[in-house]
Write a protein that holds these residues in place. Structure first.
Motif, short mmCIF file in Angstrom:
data_model
loop_
_atom_site.label_atom_id
_atom_site.label_comp_id
_atom_site.label_asym_id
_atom_site.label_seq_id
_atom_site.Cartn_x
_atom_site.Cartn_y
_atom_site.Cartn_z
N GLN A 1 0.70 -1.15 0.18
CA GLN A 1 0.19 -0.01 -0.03
C GLN A 1 0.83 1.35 0.15
OE1 GLN A 1 -3.20 -0.14 -0.65
NE2 GLN A 1 -3.96 -1.73 0.70
N TYR B 1 3.11 1.49 -3.71
CA TYR B 1 2.58 1.35 -4.70
C TYR B 1 1.24 2.78 -4.74
CZ TYR B 1 5.60 -2.00 -6.31
OH TYR B 1 6.42 -2.72 -6.62
N ARG B 2 1.43 3.31 -3.68
CA ARG B 2 0.39 4.32 -3.23
C ARG B 2 0.05 5.32 -4.60
NH1 ARG B 2 0.89 7.82 1.99
NH2 ARG B 2 2.88 7.17 1.20
N ALA C 1 -2.46 2.83 -12.64
CA ALA C 1 -3.00 1.71 -13.01
C ALA C 1 -2.35 1.33 -14.37
CB ALA C 1 -4.61 1.74 -13.23
N ARG D 1 -4.98 -1.88 -10.20
CA ARG D 1 -5.95 -1.05 -9.74
C ARG D 1 -7.47 -1.46 -10.32
NH1 ARG D 1 -4.04 2.72 -6.41
NH2 ARG D 1 -1.82 3.14 -6.50
N THR D 2 -8.48 -1.33 -9.13
CA THR D 2 -9.83 -1.37 -9.56
C THR D 2 -10.42 -0.32 -10.29
OG1 THR D 2 -10.72 -0.78 -7.55
CG2 THR D 2 -10.13 -3.36 -7.77
N GLY E 1 -10.01 2.56 -8.18
CA GLY E 1 -8.69 2.96 -8.01
C GLY E 1 -8.16 2.13 -6.60
N GLU E 2 -8.77 1.31 -5.93
CA GLU E 2 -7.96 0.72 -4.92
C GLU E 2 -7.00 -0.44 -5.28
OE1 GLU E 2 -10.68 -0.92 -1.92
OE2 GLU E 2 -9.12 -1.91 -0.96
N LEU E 3 -6.00 -0.23 -4.64
CA LEU E 3 -4.65 -1.31 -5.02
C LEU E 3 -5.30 -2.67 -4.58
CD1 LEU E 3 -1.72 -1.24 -5.98
CD2 LEU E 3 -1.15 -1.24 -3.45
N SER E 4 -5.08 -3.58 -5.50
CA SER E 4 -5.68 -4.92 -5.24
C SER E 4 -4.69 -5.95 -6.05
CB SER E 4 -7.16 -5.07 -5.67
OG SER E 4 -7.74 -3.93 -5.58
#
Length: 505
Positions: free
Chosen positions: A40, A43-44, A48, A119-120, A123-126
């Motif tokens: 997190q 890669y904040r 994407a 990124r979804t 925008g959430e890193l996943s």
RNA sequence: GACCCGUUAGCUCAGCUGGCAGAGCACCUGCCUUUUAAGCAGGGGGCCGCAGGUUCGAAUCCUGCACGGGUCACCA
């Protein structure tokens, strides 16, 4: 335990199903090369598109905290020691068989996953999961995701749940560890040697307190759990270890409240050729240093009070404090009967056998200490309360001793050490008389310690710092139980809850 | 030790002056390929802390006990 509810039964069913299809629900190692929280962080800012063109492969393991089944795709959050990250699992990627394993997965299970970052849409890193394995099946449902675990009793009795469900709880104990590491560093850099002295002692000395007792079978003797390491650390000064410190547990057989746990962690250190003024200077340096390191500033908020730790801190003689803070007339302080009268006027209960020093101490506890919010040194305590401290040269009724108060809490107790063996023996004898008069907390005679002093202990000063209270201050915790992983509670239920951590028989 | 408050589903909590035990999350079944306190439809789950008492009837009122929290006392 046969009377189980449907939630447990359901999870057991899944566990058996896993076994049936040849999957060990309590698996073994998983190659971890990434941590959720660190990903997190790192890669904040990474967009994407970059994650697409330069894929980052990761393999991590953690506890399933949320689970959102969308049919042919599933979102979940995985939590490891560093934090959480969302994972995304698709049937077309994993294949029918592997994807079906999600049916046997619950919130609370431990999973190992491999995949790459993306990124979804929101925008959430996943992690785009390419493979996963159930590493441990959890049979109990976790506390609720939104409110976490609130029940104070359960938080203490089942701390593991508190740590899983409440990030703030995990943060407190992380910070506690940082504080202790930082203290070690501080003393190591100043030439202090960390030592460990007995926690089981034949004579429980070094403080005024009632000890826990235990018994050694092979030696056939009673032993006491230590109430302080002081007398052993001073023996080390005799032995030439001129700067020593110890961070470890003390045990006192007393009541439990928001500031007292029967076992608590104390830092004690001793510095040869120093006196209590040197230790005030050292303390005034160390505490703000800790605060800067841990919180990045010398200010903090404790239970709504702004506290400024920047030195210098006021130094108030006990008599001066009673006058200025307690509003006691100076002429009332010198005479035992007048002190007793003041206590009476202020509604403070006192015992007939208490001496002048104890009465002053009681006045301090009621009239002064609760008001010392900003860091304050109280200095020059009555000698009769300080049987191990050196007398003040210009006032034989007082000792070269100080206590540090912050937020109304006693954080530090220190003094110039008494190193005159004859005087020490005389003080012990006085204490023995106190014991005979019924004071169970008076110090015991320690001939072996006096003998050590007779070989010659260098002039020195020593200090004790209550680590739990320090952590309370730095974590804004209202109760000492919030900073002790397994605080002492009354046993409850049939074997539910942690085993008693101090095994008092 | 004294006083006050609390204890209801796995968790978080409602439940009024006594009248069939409730909600959200979690769980189960079905649907759903970028959701995020996911959603939609249906369903299951209770020693109301324990023991007495009052009452036609007690989660609710009374008494005792247990555990927890707080204040005070004790205790550096």
């Amino acid at each position: 335990m046969e009377e189980i509810n449907q939630l447990i039964r359901e999870r057991r069913r899944k566990l058996e199903e896993l076994r049936r299809i040849g999957i060990d629900p309590y698996g073994s190692r998983w190659e971890v090369n990434a941590l959720a929280g660190e990903l997190q962080q790192r890669y904040r800012e990474t967009p994407a598109t970059v994650l697409e063109t330069e894929p980052v492969s990761v393999s991590l393991a953690g506890r399933v905290m949320t689970l959102r089944d969308h049919g042919k795709a599933t979102f979940a959050h995985l939590q490891d020691r560093s934090g959480q990250i969302q994972i995304y699992l698709r049937k077309d990627i994993l294949g029918e068989e592997t994807y079906q394993l999600l049916k046997l997965t619950d919130i609370g299970d431990l999973l190992g996953i491999t995949g790459h970052l993306f990124r979804t849409r929101t925008g959430e890193l996943s992690v785009w999961v390419q493979g996963f394995r159930i590493l441990t099946k959890s049979l109990w449902p976790l506390p609720e995701k939104w409110h976490g675990l609130v029940d104070v009793e359960t938080r203490y009795r089942q701390r593991y749940l508190d740590l899983v469900a409440n990030p703030e709880a995990a943060m407190i104990f992380t910070r506690r560890s940082q504080i202790i590491r930082e203290i070690r560093d501080f003393f190591d850099q100043r030439g202090f040697l960390e030592v460990e002295t007995p926690m089981m002692q034949g004579v429980a000395g070094g403080a005024a307190a009632r000890p826990f007792m235990t018994y050694h079978n092979a030696l056939g003797i009673d032993l006491y759990l230590r109430i302080a390491p002081e007398l052993y650390l001073k023996r080390l000064l005799v032995g030439g270890l001129d700067r020593v410190y110890e961070i470890n547990r003390n045990f006192r057989n007393e009541g439990i409240d928001t500031r007292h746990n029967p076992e608590f962690t104390m830092l004690e250190f001793y510095q040869a050729y120093a006196d209590y003024r040197d230790l005030m200077a050292l303390t005034e340096e160390m505490v703000p240093h800790l605060c800067r390191t841990i919180l990045g500033t010398e200010q903090l908020t404790y239970q709504g009070e702004r506290i400024n730790l920047s030195p210098p801190w006021p130094r108030l003689a006990v008599a001066e404090a009673l006058r200025k803070v307690g509003g006691v007339q100076e002429e009332d302080l010198g005479d035992i009967e007048r002190v007793r009268a003041v206590a009476g006027h202020r509604g403070i209960q006192v015992k007939a056998e208490w001496g002048w020093g104890k009465l002053l101490d009681e006045l301090m506890a009621h009239l002064v200490e609760p008001h010392l919010i900003q860091p304050t040194f109280l200095v020059d305590f009555p000698l009769e309360l300080s049987p191990l401290a050196k007398q003040k040269p210009d006032d034989p009724r007082l000792a070269e001793r100080f206590e540090l108060f912050v937020a109304g809490m006693e954080l530090v107790n220190a003094y110039t050490e008494l190193n005159d063996p004859q005087e020490q023996r005389r003080r012990f004898q006085e204490q023995l008389q106190e014991r005979e008069r019924g004071d169970e907390e008076a110090h015991r005679m320690d001939e072996d310690f006096v003998r050590a002093l007779e070989y010659g202990m260098p002039p020195a000063a020593g200090e004790g710092i209550g680590i739990d209270r320090l952590v309370m201050l730095f974590t804004d915790s209202p109760s000492i139980r919030d900073v002790i992983l397994f605080p002492q509670l009354r046993p409850k239920g049939e074997g539910i809850g942690p085993p008693g951590s101090s095994d008092v028989v």
